[in-house]
Design a protein around this motif. Structure first.
Motif, PDB file in Angstrom:
ATOM      1  N   SER A  13       0.854  -1.182   0.000  1.00 59.36           N
ATOM      2  CA  SER A  13       0.000   0.000   0.000  1.00 59.36           C
ATOM      3  C   SER A  13       0.895   1.239   0.000  1.00 59.36           C
ATOM      4  O   SER A  13       1.773   1.387   0.852  1.00 59.36           O
ATOM      5  N   PHE A 105      -0.366  -4.969   3.035  1.00 60.73           N
ATOM      6  CA  PHE A 105      -1.561  -4.133   2.920  1.00 60.73           C
ATOM      7  C   PHE A 105      -1.708  -3.202   4.125  1.00 60.73           C
ATOM      8  O   PHE A 105      -1.279  -3.518   5.239  1.00 60.73           O
ATOM      9  N   GLN A 107      -3.631  -1.830   7.071  1.00 57.15           N
ATOM     10  CA  GLN A 107      -4.674  -2.392   7.935  1.00 57.15           C
ATOM     11  C   GLN A 107      -5.849  -1.426   8.103  1.00 57.15           C
ATOM     12  O   GLN A 107      -5.700  -0.214   7.967  1.00 57.15           O
ATOM     13  N   LYS A 108      -7.014  -1.992   8.364  1.00 60.54           N
ATOM     14  CA  LYS A 108      -8.261  -1.266   8.664  1.00 60.54           C
ATOM     15  C   LYS A 108      -8.806  -0.484   7.475  1.00 60.54           C
ATOM     16  O   LYS A 108      -9.832   0.181   7.586  1.00 60.54           O
ATOM     17  N   CYS A 112      -8.045  -1.792   1.350  1.00 59.26           N
ATOM     18  CA  CYS A 112      -6.858  -2.652   1.445  1.00 59.26           C
ATOM     19  C   CYS A 112      -6.773  -3.541   2.682  1.00 59.26           C
ATOM     20  O   CYS A 112      -5.896  -4.412   2.736  1.00 59.26           O
ATOM     21  N   GLY A 113      -7.615  -3.341   3.676  1.00 63.38           N
ATOM     22  CA  GLY A 113      -7.504  -4.152   4.895  1.00 63.38           C
ATOM     23  C   GLY A 113      -7.756  -5.628   4.622  1.00 63.38           C
ATOM     24  O   GLY A 113      -8.642  -5.980   3.849  1.00 63.38           O
ATOM     25  N   LEU A 114      -6.983  -6.486   5.263  1.00 63.79           N
ATOM     26  CA  LEU A 114      -7.129  -7.930   5.043  1.00 63.79           C
ATOM     27  C   LEU A 114      -8.183  -8.555   5.940  1.00 63.79           C
ATOM     28  O   LEU A 114      -8.801  -9.552   5.581  1.00 63.79           O
ATOM     29  N   ARG A 132     -13.359  -7.540   4.897  1.00 65.42           N
ATOM     30  CA  ARG A 132     -12.084  -7.441   4.183  1.00 65.42           C
ATOM     31  C   ARG A 132     -12.207  -6.332   3.162  1.00 65.42           C
ATOM     32  O   ARG A 132     -13.258  -6.144   2.545  1.00 65.42           O
ATOM     33  N   ALA A 136      -8.418  -5.596  -1.691  1.00 64.15           N
ATOM     34  CA  ALA A 136      -7.601  -6.696  -1.169  1.00 64.15           C
ATOM     35  C   ALA A 136      -8.282  -8.039  -1.405  1.00 64.15           C
ATOM     36  O   ALA A 136      -7.634  -9.024  -1.794  1.00 64.15           O
ATOM     37  N   GLU A 149       0.238  -9.833   4.164  1.00 67.42           N
ATOM     38  CA  GLU A 149       0.214  -9.453   5.573  1.00 67.42           C
ATOM     39  C   GLU A 149      -0.169  -7.993   5.681  1.00 67.42           C
ATOM     40  O   GLU A 149      -0.027  -7.230   4.726  1.00 67.42           O
ATOM     41  N   GLU A 150      -0.669  -7.607   6.855  1.00 64.28           N
ATOM     42  CA  GLU A 150      -0.977  -6.209   7.137  1.00 64.28           C
ATOM     43  C   GLU A 150       0.206  -5.570   7.855  1.00 64.28           C
ATOM     44  O   GLU A 150       0.919  -6.238   8.608  1.00 64.28           O
ATOM     45  N   ASP A 151       0.373  -4.267   7.640  1.00 65.25           N
ATOM     46  CA  ASP A 151       1.553  -3.590   8.177  1.00 65.25           C
ATOM     47  C   ASP A 151       1.649  -3.695   9.697  1.00 65.25           C
ATOM     48  O   ASP A 151       2.723  -3.947  10.242  1.00 65.25           O
TER      49      ASP A 151
END
Length: 319
Positions: A13, A105, A107-108, A112-114, A132, A136, A149-151
């Motif tokens: 992202s 990705f 997050q939240k 883009c949040g997973l 989600r 994403a 994975e999320e940052d």
């Protein structure tokens, strides 16, 4: 050991790389990604919201409706619905980014949040659970084996090491996939990642060994993708102190005839200290690698477990 000359490509992202593409004109720069990991990976920044034509700054969007199939709606202008454009862009980028080995990705994010992205009811009340991000979800559906994975989760040392280990495994598979698989390729690849798999998922370690055990009649280009999907799914499970200890004991077994009793005691002492949480994984591993340099074993020399990622990343210093 991974080839450090060719950096694996990771999509990310764009806001995490410090690009000012957020709805408020800001960014969410990740020091880990933009300062540390950038030396080891070729990052490909992507912002789907800007790509589909939303401006900077812009009205925020949020997920509304069924958490499994939400819509991405403007928070002010409820007639702004960018669900389909985000999904379409996810499909498009999944086709274009076919050479990446991982994706980090934001997050939240409703795009883009997973996981656990807030989903609201039409009346504006938040719902339990979460959904989600639209982009994403569409992207990941096309690349189910890709390490993602999320940052925020990368701040956890165990999750960080797990994700980056999977990125390097994924990168190692790509040249084989592109040129067409042979049975020898499959056997050699599995042999190289055997102990890494044992550390992550002892049950699947046995299952995958059986899968490849009798492939005399199988087409490697049919079996290969099935094997690799199962391998990547197995590696998602984080290794534990117990499973790492099991692998360390297996490795030490190769040295039992090569080293003296005092050295053996020292190896066992450090493995026990690791199991009890007194020292990190790097401590017994460093001693084992020292002995293996003095007493080389051709089978262990090829084991990715001993160095699944560049040493200077120091990922095993904190686990």
């Amino acid at each position: 050991m991974p080839n450090e000359a060719a950096k694996p490509r990771i999509a990310i992202s764009a806001c995490l790389m410090g690009v000012e593409v957020r709805f408020n004109g800001g960014h969410k720069q990740s020091p880990l990604c933009s300062r540390t990991l950038v030396d080891y990976f070729d990052f490909v920044p992507v912002c789907p919201e800007v790509a589909i034509g939303l401006g900077i700054p812009r009205e925020p969007i949020r997920l509304v409706g069924d958490p499994d199939h939400p819509a991405a709606i403007g928070t002010v202008d409820h007639n702004l619905d960018v669900t389909q454009p985000l999904a379409d862009y996810g499909q498009q980028m999944a086709g274009e980014l076919d050479d990446i080995c991982g994706y980090i990705f934001m997050q939240k994010s409703p795009s883009c949040g997973l996981e656990r992205v807030k989903v609201y009811r039409p009346n504006g009340a938040p719902q339990d659970g979460g959904g989600r991000g639209i982009y994403a979800k569409a992207f990941c559906a096309r690349h189910p084996d890709l390490p993602v994975e999320e940052d925020g989760r990368l701040n956890d040392p165990v999750l960080r090491e797990n994700f980056l280990s999977r990125v390097f495994v994924y990168a190692a598979w790509q040249p084989l996939r592109r040129r067409g698989l042979t049975r020898r390729d499959l056997i050699d690849f599995h042999s190289r990642y055997k102990y890494l798999l044992m550390a992550h998922n002892p049950v699947q370690y046995k299952v995958l060994g059986t899968m490849l055990g009798d492939m005399s009649k199988a087409d490697p280009n049919e079996l290969g993708p099935r094997y690799f999907s199962a391998l990547m799914a197995a590696l998602k499970k984080c290794a534990t102190r117990r499973t790492h200890t099991n692998v360390l004991q297996h490795l030490s077994g190769y040295l039992k005839r090569a080293i003296g009793s005092e050295d053996k005691q020292e190896v066992q002492h450090l493995i026990a200290q690791y199991r009890l949480g007194i020292v990190p994984l790097v401590v017994p591993l460093t001693l084992l690698k020292h002995h293996l340099r003095l007493h080389p074993d051709p089978y262990l020399a090829q084991q990715a477990y001993l160095q699944p990622h560049p040493e200077n990343l120091s990922l095993r210093n904190a686990i």
